[in-house]
Design an enzyme around this catalytic site. Structure first.
Site, PDB file in Angstrom:
ATOM      1  N   LYS A   3       0.831  -1.205   0.000  1.00  0.00           N
ATOM      2  CA  LYS A   3       0.000   0.000   0.000  1.00  0.00           C
ATOM      3  C   LYS A   3       0.870   1.262   0.000  1.00  0.00           C
ATOM      4  O   LYS A   3       2.092   1.182   0.207  1.00  0.00           O
ATOM      5  CB  LYS A   3      -0.914  -0.030   1.235  1.00  0.00           C
ATOM      6  N   TYR A  43     -12.080  -2.956  -3.066  1.00  0.00           N
ATOM      7  CA  TYR A  43     -12.595  -3.020  -1.693  1.00  0.00           C
ATOM      8  C   TYR A  43     -14.121  -3.051  -1.640  1.00  0.00           C
ATOM      9  O   TYR A  43     -14.702  -2.704  -0.608  1.00  0.00           O
ATOM     10  CB  TYR A  43     -12.050  -1.833  -0.897  1.00  0.00           C
ATOM     11  N   PHE A  51     -15.169   2.955   7.264  1.00  0.00           N
ATOM     12  CA  PHE A  51     -13.825   3.348   6.827  1.00  0.00           C
ATOM     13  C   PHE A  51     -13.644   3.270   5.320  1.00  0.00           C
ATOM     14  O   PHE A  51     -12.571   3.588   4.805  1.00  0.00           O
ATOM     15  CB  PHE A  51     -12.757   2.497   7.532  1.00  0.00           C
ATOM     16  N   THR A  85      -4.764  -8.195  10.479  1.00  0.00           N
ATOM     17  CA  THR A  85      -5.123  -6.903   9.870  1.00  0.00           C
ATOM     18  C   THR A  85      -4.649  -5.722  10.710  1.00  0.00           C
ATOM     19  O   THR A  85      -4.118  -4.748  10.180  1.00  0.00           O
ATOM     20  CB  THR A  85      -6.657  -6.816   9.690  1.00  0.00           C
ATOM     21  N   ASN A 106      -1.719  -0.389   7.335  1.00  0.00           N
ATOM     22  CA  ASN A 106      -1.148  -1.702   7.664  1.00  0.00           C
ATOM     23  C   ASN A 106      -0.271  -2.263   6.543  1.00  0.00           C
ATOM     24  O   ASN A 106      -0.053  -3.468   6.452  1.00  0.00           O
ATOM     25  CB  ASN A 106      -2.248  -2.688   8.090  1.00  0.00           C
ATOM     26  N   HIS A 109      -1.709  -5.474   1.542  1.00  0.00           N
ATOM     27  CA  HIS A 109      -2.959  -6.242   1.443  1.00  0.00           C
ATOM     28  C   HIS A 109      -2.641  -7.596   0.837  1.00  0.00           C
ATOM     29  O   HIS A 109      -1.856  -7.690  -0.102  1.00  0.00           O
ATOM     30  CB  HIS A 109      -3.963  -5.509   0.533  1.00  0.00           C
ATOM     31  N   GLU A 120      -8.998 -10.871  -7.696  1.00  0.00           N
ATOM     32  CA  GLU A 120      -8.118  -9.703  -7.574  1.00  0.00           C
ATOM     33  C   GLU A 120      -7.049  -9.686  -8.672  1.00  0.00           C
ATOM     34  O   GLU A 120      -6.714  -8.622  -9.196  1.00  0.00           O
ATOM     35  CB  GLU A 120      -7.507  -9.654  -6.171  1.00  0.00           C
TER      36      GLU A 120
HETATM   37  P1  CMP Z   1      -6.794  -4.891   3.951  1.00  0.00           P
HETATM   38  O1  CMP Z   1      -6.216  -6.237   4.176  1.00  0.00           O
HETATM   39  O2  CMP Z   1      -6.281  -4.103   2.805  1.00  0.00           O
HETATM   40  O3  CMP Z   1      -8.379  -5.041   3.786  1.00  0.00           O
HETATM   41  C1  CMP Z   1      -9.279  -4.031   4.148  1.00  0.00           C
HETATM   42  C2  CMP Z   1      -8.608  -2.886   4.792  1.00  0.00           C
HETATM   43  O4  CMP Z   1      -9.447  -2.015   5.499  1.00  0.00           O
HETATM   44  C3  CMP Z   1      -7.650  -3.404   5.853  1.00  0.00           C
HETATM   45  O5  CMP Z   1      -6.550  -4.041   5.260  1.00  0.00           O
HETATM   46  C4  CMP Z   1      -7.358  -2.160   6.663  1.00  0.00           C
HETATM   47  O6  CMP Z   1      -6.268  -1.432   6.159  1.00  0.00           O
HETATM   48  C5  CMP Z   1      -8.641  -1.373   6.448  1.00  0.00           C
HETATM   49  N1  CMP Z   1      -9.366  -1.302   7.698  1.00  0.00           N
HETATM   50  C6  CMP Z   1      -9.909  -2.302   8.379  1.00  0.00           C
HETATM   51  N2  CMP Z   1     -10.494  -1.839   9.501  1.00  0.00           N
HETATM   52  C7  CMP Z   1     -10.296  -0.511   9.505  1.00  0.00           C
HETATM   53  C8  CMP Z   1     -10.646   0.514  10.398  1.00  0.00           C
HETATM   54  N3  CMP Z   1     -11.349   0.257  11.520  1.00  0.00           N
HETATM   55  N4  CMP Z   1     -10.272   1.759  10.099  1.00  0.00           N
HETATM   56  C9  CMP Z   1      -9.599   2.016   8.955  1.00  0.00           C
HETATM   57  N5  CMP Z   1      -9.237   1.069   8.067  1.00  0.00           N
HETATM   58  C10 CMP Z   1      -9.587  -0.176   8.351  1.00  0.00           C
END
Ligand code: CMP
Length: 137
Positions: A3, A43, A51, A85, A106, A109, A120
């Site tokens: 990311k 997404y 979010f 996550t 984070n 992905h 994907e």
């Molecule tokens: P990812 O594995 O990319 O899949 C969905 C993403 O949503 C996740 O990683 C996080 O980066 C994001 N995400 C999940 N929960 C939250 C949250 N509470 N606030 C902001 N981002 C979130």
């Protein structure tokens, strides 16, 4: 997908190294600026979550590195390499556990199932962008 935060923090090489060291095969990779449309499609499963808007804005805010890795059990294994996550609860030794502190930042992905990975890959790559090869050494 590494990311925007992973790219900006200079962790592209580290992520690739961990997948290579594990023994997976890189079959597709590109640095790209993601459109809002692609981020929304990617997404889509989260579109009702509070979010979602911020997530789409973040993913399309600066370049990501999209990759396709191949190997036995790669989807499940990649999820272990990546970690939970929320980086605060991800185990040390995982990518998120070692480098992150925020669920919204984070770093990376990973597809959560083989079926999702297929969807994907089709969303992010054309067939010409994927190499079909096996390591011979
Ligand atoms: P990812 O594995 O990319 O899949 C969905 C993403 O949503 C996740 O990683 C996080 O980066 C994001 N995400 C999940 N929960 C939250 C949250 N509470 N606030 C902001 N981002 C979130």
């Amino acid at each position: 997908m590494i990311k925007p935060d992973g790219v900006q923090r200079g962790l592209v090489g580290e992520v690739i190294s961990r997948f290579e060291a594990k023994g997976f095969t890189l079959v597709g990779m590109k640095l790209m600026q993601v459109s809002k449309e692609l981020a929304e499609k990617h997404y889509d499963v989260h579109k009702e979550r509070p979010f979602f808007k911020g997530l789409v804005e973040f993913i399309s805010s600066s370049p990501v590195v999209a990759m396709v890795w191949e190997g036995d059990g790669v989807v499940a294994s990649a999820r272990k390499l990546i970690g939970a996550t929320n980086p605060l609860t991800a185990e040390p030794g995982t990518i998120r556990g070692d480098y992150g502190v925020s669920v919204g930042r984070n770093l990376i992905h990973g597809s959560d199932a083989i079926e999702t990975a297929q969807t994907e890959i089709n969303l992010w790559f054309s067939s010409e962008e994927l190499a079909s090869w096996q390591p011979t050494m």
